[in-house]
Each structure stands twice: as C-alpha cells, then as structure tokens.
Design an enzyme around this catalytic site. Sequence first.
Site, PDB file in Angstrom:
ATOM      1  N   CYS A  95      -6.529   8.226  -0.073  1.00 59.06           N
ATOM      2  CA  CYS A  95      -6.734   7.351   1.081  1.00 59.06           C
ATOM      3  C   CYS A  95      -7.395   8.067   2.252  1.00 59.06           C
ATOM      4  O   CYS A  95      -7.512   7.499   3.342  1.00 59.06           O
ATOM      5  CB  CYS A  95      -5.395   6.749   1.519  1.00 59.06           C
ATOM      6  SG  CYS A  95      -4.532   5.906   0.176  1.00 59.06           S
ATOM      7  N   LYS A 103       5.195   2.548   4.902  1.00 55.40           N
ATOM      8  CA  LYS A 103       4.643   2.374   3.558  1.00 55.40           C
ATOM      9  C   LYS A 103       5.100   3.558   2.709  1.00 55.40           C
ATOM     10  O   LYS A 103       4.786   4.710   3.005  1.00 55.40           O
ATOM     11  CB  LYS A 103       3.118   2.313   3.608  1.00 55.40           C
ATOM     12  CG  LYS A 103       2.500   2.189   2.214  1.00 55.40           C
ATOM     13  CD  LYS A 103       1.007   1.969   2.266  1.00 55.40           C
ATOM     14  CE  LYS A 103       0.432   1.927   0.865  1.00 55.40           C
ATOM     15  NZ  LYS A 103      -1.014   1.701   0.866  1.00 55.40           N
ATOM     16  N   ARG A 154      -3.099  -0.691  -8.593  1.00 55.80           N
ATOM     17  CA  ARG A 154      -4.109   0.349  -8.823  1.00 55.80           C
ATOM     18  C   ARG A 154      -4.982  -0.005 -10.019  1.00 55.80           C
ATOM     19  O   ARG A 154      -6.149   0.368 -10.067  1.00 55.80           O
ATOM     20  CB  ARG A 154      -3.423   1.711  -8.953  1.00 55.80           C
ATOM     21  CG  ARG A 154      -2.841   2.124  -7.602  1.00 55.80           C
ATOM     22  CD  ARG A 154      -2.079   3.416  -7.650  1.00 55.80           C
ATOM     23  NE  ARG A 154      -1.381   3.603  -6.369  1.00 55.80           N
ATOM     24  CZ  ARG A 154      -0.479   4.534  -6.140  1.00 55.80           C
ATOM     25  NH1 ARG A 154      -0.159   5.389  -7.095  1.00 55.80           N
ATOM     26  NH2 ARG A 154       0.106   4.616  -4.967  1.00 55.80           N
ATOM     27  N   ARG A 175       0.390  10.372  -3.799  1.00 57.18           N
ATOM     28  CA  ARG A 175       0.200  10.052  -2.387  1.00 57.18           C
ATOM     29  C   ARG A 175       1.373  10.526  -1.519  1.00 57.18           C
ATOM     30  O   ARG A 175       1.535  10.076  -0.390  1.00 57.18           O
ATOM     31  CB  ARG A 175       0.030   8.543  -2.212  1.00 57.18           C
ATOM     32  CG  ARG A 175      -1.110   7.917  -3.007  1.00 57.18           C
ATOM     33  CD  ARG A 175      -1.630   6.673  -2.300  1.00 57.18           C
ATOM     34  NE  ARG A 175      -2.401   5.775  -3.147  1.00 57.18           N
ATOM     35  CZ  ARG A 175      -3.618   6.031  -3.618  1.00 57.18           C
ATOM     36  NH1 ARG A 175      -4.203   7.194  -3.377  1.00 57.18           N
ATOM     37  NH2 ARG A 175      -4.246   5.128  -4.365  1.00 57.18           N
ATOM     38  N   LYS A 203       6.712  -1.822   3.339  1.00 63.89           N
ATOM     39  CA  LYS A 203       6.124  -1.985   2.008  1.00 63.89           C
ATOM     40  C   LYS A 203       6.623  -0.886   1.086  1.00 63.89           C
ATOM     41  O   LYS A 203       6.581   0.268   1.478  1.00 63.89           O
ATOM     42  CB  LYS A 203       4.603  -1.903   2.149  1.00 63.89           C
ATOM     43  CG  LYS A 203       3.865  -2.004   0.839  1.00 63.89           C
ATOM     44  CD  LYS A 203       2.407  -1.745   1.048  1.00 63.89           C
ATOM     45  CE  LYS A 203       1.785  -1.660  -0.332  1.00 63.89           C
ATOM     46  NZ  LYS A 203       0.440  -1.178  -0.296  1.00 63.89           N
ATOM     47  N   SER A 205       2.598  -5.492  -5.962  1.00 68.95           N
ATOM     48  CA  SER A 205       2.140  -5.809  -7.318  1.00 68.95           C
ATOM     49  C   SER A 205       3.218  -5.589  -8.380  1.00 68.95           C
ATOM     50  O   SER A 205       3.366  -6.408  -9.293  1.00 68.95           O
ATOM     51  CB  SER A 205       0.900  -4.974  -7.644  1.00 68.95           C
ATOM     52  OG  SER A 205       1.184  -3.588  -7.518  1.00 68.95           O
ATOM     53  N   TYR A 261       1.490 -12.171  -3.895  1.00 70.31           N
ATOM     54  CA  TYR A 261       0.587 -12.739  -4.905  1.00 70.31           C
ATOM     55  C   TYR A 261       1.096 -14.104  -5.382  1.00 70.31           C
ATOM     56  O   TYR A 261       0.383 -14.822  -6.074  1.00 70.31           O
ATOM     57  CB  TYR A 261       0.439 -11.765  -6.082  1.00 70.31           C
ATOM     58  CG  TYR A 261      -0.031 -10.395  -5.625  1.00 70.31           C
ATOM     59  CD1 TYR A 261      -1.378 -10.169  -5.353  1.00 70.31           C
ATOM     60  CD2 TYR A 261       0.872  -9.350  -5.406  1.00 70.31           C
ATOM     61  CE1 TYR A 261      -1.810  -8.933  -4.885  1.00 70.31           C
ATOM     62  CE2 TYR A 261       0.451  -8.105  -4.954  1.00 70.31           C
ATOM     63  CZ  TYR A 261      -0.892  -7.906  -4.694  1.00 70.31           C
ATOM     64  OH  TYR A 261      -1.310  -6.684  -4.219  1.00 70.31           O
TER      65      TYR A 261
HETATM   66  C1  PBG Z   1      -4.210   0.945  -0.430  1.00 75.90           C
HETATM   67  C2  PBG Z   1      -3.156  -0.039  -0.804  1.00 75.90           C
HETATM   68  C3  PBG Z   1      -2.276  -0.018  -1.900  1.00 75.90           C
HETATM   69  C4  PBG Z   1      -1.564  -1.220  -1.852  1.00 75.90           C
HETATM   70  C5  PBG Z   1      -1.991  -1.915  -0.717  1.00 75.90           C
HETATM   71  N1  PBG Z   1      -2.964  -1.155  -0.075  1.00 75.90           N
HETATM   72  C6  PBG Z   1      -2.121   0.934  -3.015  1.00 75.90           C
HETATM   73  C7  PBG Z   1      -1.688   2.303  -2.782  1.00 75.90           C
HETATM   74  O1  PBG Z   1      -1.260   2.714  -1.698  1.00 75.90           O
HETATM   75  O2  PBG Z   1      -1.828   3.042  -3.768  1.00 75.90           O
HETATM   76  C8  PBG Z   1      -0.537  -1.666  -2.853  1.00 75.90           C
HETATM   77  C9  PBG Z   1      -0.307  -3.149  -2.933  1.00 75.90           C
HETATM   78  C10 PBG Z   1       0.432  -3.608  -4.144  1.00 75.90           C
HETATM   79  O3  PBG Z   1       0.961  -2.816  -4.939  1.00 75.90           O
HETATM   80  O4  PBG Z   1       0.481  -4.845  -4.316  1.00 75.90           O
HETATM   81  N2  PBG Z   1      -3.783   2.131   0.123  1.00 75.90           N
END
Ligand code: PBG
Length: 326
Positions: free
Chosen positions: A130, A195, A205, A217, A248, A274, A313
Amino acid sequence: MGYPVTRLRRLRANERLRQMVRETRLTADDLIYPVFVTHGRGVRKAVEAMPGVYNFSVDTLLAELAEARALGVKATIIFGIPLVKDEAATEAYADEGIVQQAVRAIKKELPDLLVITDVCLCEYTSHGHCGVVKDGRVLNDPTLELLARTALSHVRAGADLVAPSDMMDGRVKAIREALDEAGYVEVPIMAYSAKYASAFYGPFREAAGSAPQFGDRKTYQMDFPNAREALREAELDLEEGADIVMVKPALAYLDVLRRVRDRFGCPVAAYNVSGEYAMVKAAAQKGWLDERAVVMEILTAIKRAGADLILTYHAKDAARWLAEEM
Ligand code: PBG
C-alpha cells in the site's frame, strides 16, 4: 421488580409489538456498496470466492449501479483494477485511470448516487503493497504525496468523498491539505482508521489482484489483539481532519466498533469485508444457513454495535429485503 410482575416475554408476543420496541433499525441509508472496476467494455468477470461480486468495466458498472440505486442503495465505494502495475502506482493518480474514468461516468449517469473512492496504492503497485517500497520496506513519508495526489485526482473526477485505506501515518493530514489547497475544502474524508491486518481480506485480494508479492501488511495495518490502539488511530485521524472514521473488518471487531462509537462524536463506518461475505455465501450455497436471515442479523448487529454506515457486498440484497419488509 422481578417475576411475576415483570415478564419480558409480554413485549415479544407478536411481530407488531416487537416492531414497536425495536431498538436498532437498519435502513438502506446505512449501506455503502463496494464495487470493482476494470478496463475494457462489456466485462462482467465473476470473483470466485465472492459469489455475486464481479469485476465490471465502466459500461457494465453503470448498469449494476443503476440497478443498485433502483433497489434503494444510495452510496457506492469504488476499487480500481489498473491496466499496468508499477513501482510508483502510476495509474492510481492518472487522469485517465480506471477509477477516474468510472467516477466521471457515474456522476454523469447517476448524479444522485454518492460516490466514494478508496484511496490506496496496493492495487496499482507491482509489489502489491500500500506504499512506496525500498529495500523491502514500505516507506511511510514518501507514500503520503502519492496518496494525496490520488485523492485529489479522484475528487477532480467528481468523487463526493475519499476514503484512504492504506494505514500510513499522516495520510489524512496530507490528503486534507492537498484537497484544501486545490479548493475542495468541502469534500469529506472517511478514514479507514482502525484497519487490522486481517485474514478476512483474502477474497478481496483475488477480486482486486492486490495481494502483496512479498511479506505481509503487518508493518502498517493493525495487529488484531489490540483495541486501545484503535482509539489512538481514530483520535489522530480526527485531529488530522477525518470526517468519518472506520473500523475494519466488522464482525471480529464489534468490540472495537463499540469503543470507537462511545469515545468519539463523529459518524462511524464499519466494513463487512470480503471474507465475512464469502463465509455467509459458502454456507448458504451448501444450504447450511438461511442467507437472508443471517445477512439481516449480521448487518443489524454491526449497526447495534455502533456503526452509522456499513460497507457491504450484501448491499443490493439487503436494500431489496428491507424494502420488502416495509
Ligand atoms: C486496500 C483495501 C483492502 C480492502 C479494502 N481496501 C485490502 C487490503 O488491505 O489488503 C479489503 C476489503 C475486503 O476484504 O472486502 N488496501
């Protein structure tokens, strides 16, 4: 006053009574629908681990969002899948980047749909991290300028709100300054504040092609045992100018959501991510869970825990079911 004077079952006797004493009400206004946009025309590529989720090209995305809007969904958050990935995440802030094209088209065709853009570099970098990478490390400060450029280009394209999801320190300040300098003082920032480095992002992903090519990450996203740290993240983001803070993922972090809601006066968002979606879909496909009942229970629980807004979603289905209940 205890039993037999008090009988809590009295107010549960029928649906009418239960509706009258309901403490939490989910509405379509709470929902934000995440979508993935890619280059091309007529594209509607299924994401295997997320049944019902697709990579759309701009034309098919417009049809999808028109349908969502008709069902009562009022906001979307856009994720882009670029043509080329490079070290500098060039397409993230390109005028003709896929998100910029999509935003312009959506604001033209569906002007009353609120368009949020996810501001991050991981979909656009060749290494999938990121931020800017040097010698195998994700550098904080050099990333800020690229994030600010990305946010500004989204707003220039017409985004109503920007949502940085990278977890670099100081990104909200950098974005706020860039927007203010360009005259966009009224465009709000929804910060992905708490997050976590979560295994629940796996299916995303796949959808966005954004898995890190080395390492993980954990040097920028939060460590999942921590909750006090989430309050510090939210506090800093608010000081830097965030208008909405986000927690999140949602389900494994409802305690964090409650604490953020209790501590701060700002609106709070939660991302029903997700992996949470994939679990429900998989069990429902096997006939092991009643999808509609479980989704409504989950989304209502996220709201009860303190979320004003829910990124999910399930947004289209939930909006349809909410309308049917009316
Ligand atoms: C980008 C991002 C991610 C998600 C939202 N923005 C993936 C990550 O951090 O790897 C995940 C959303 C989801 O899992 O629905 N940084």
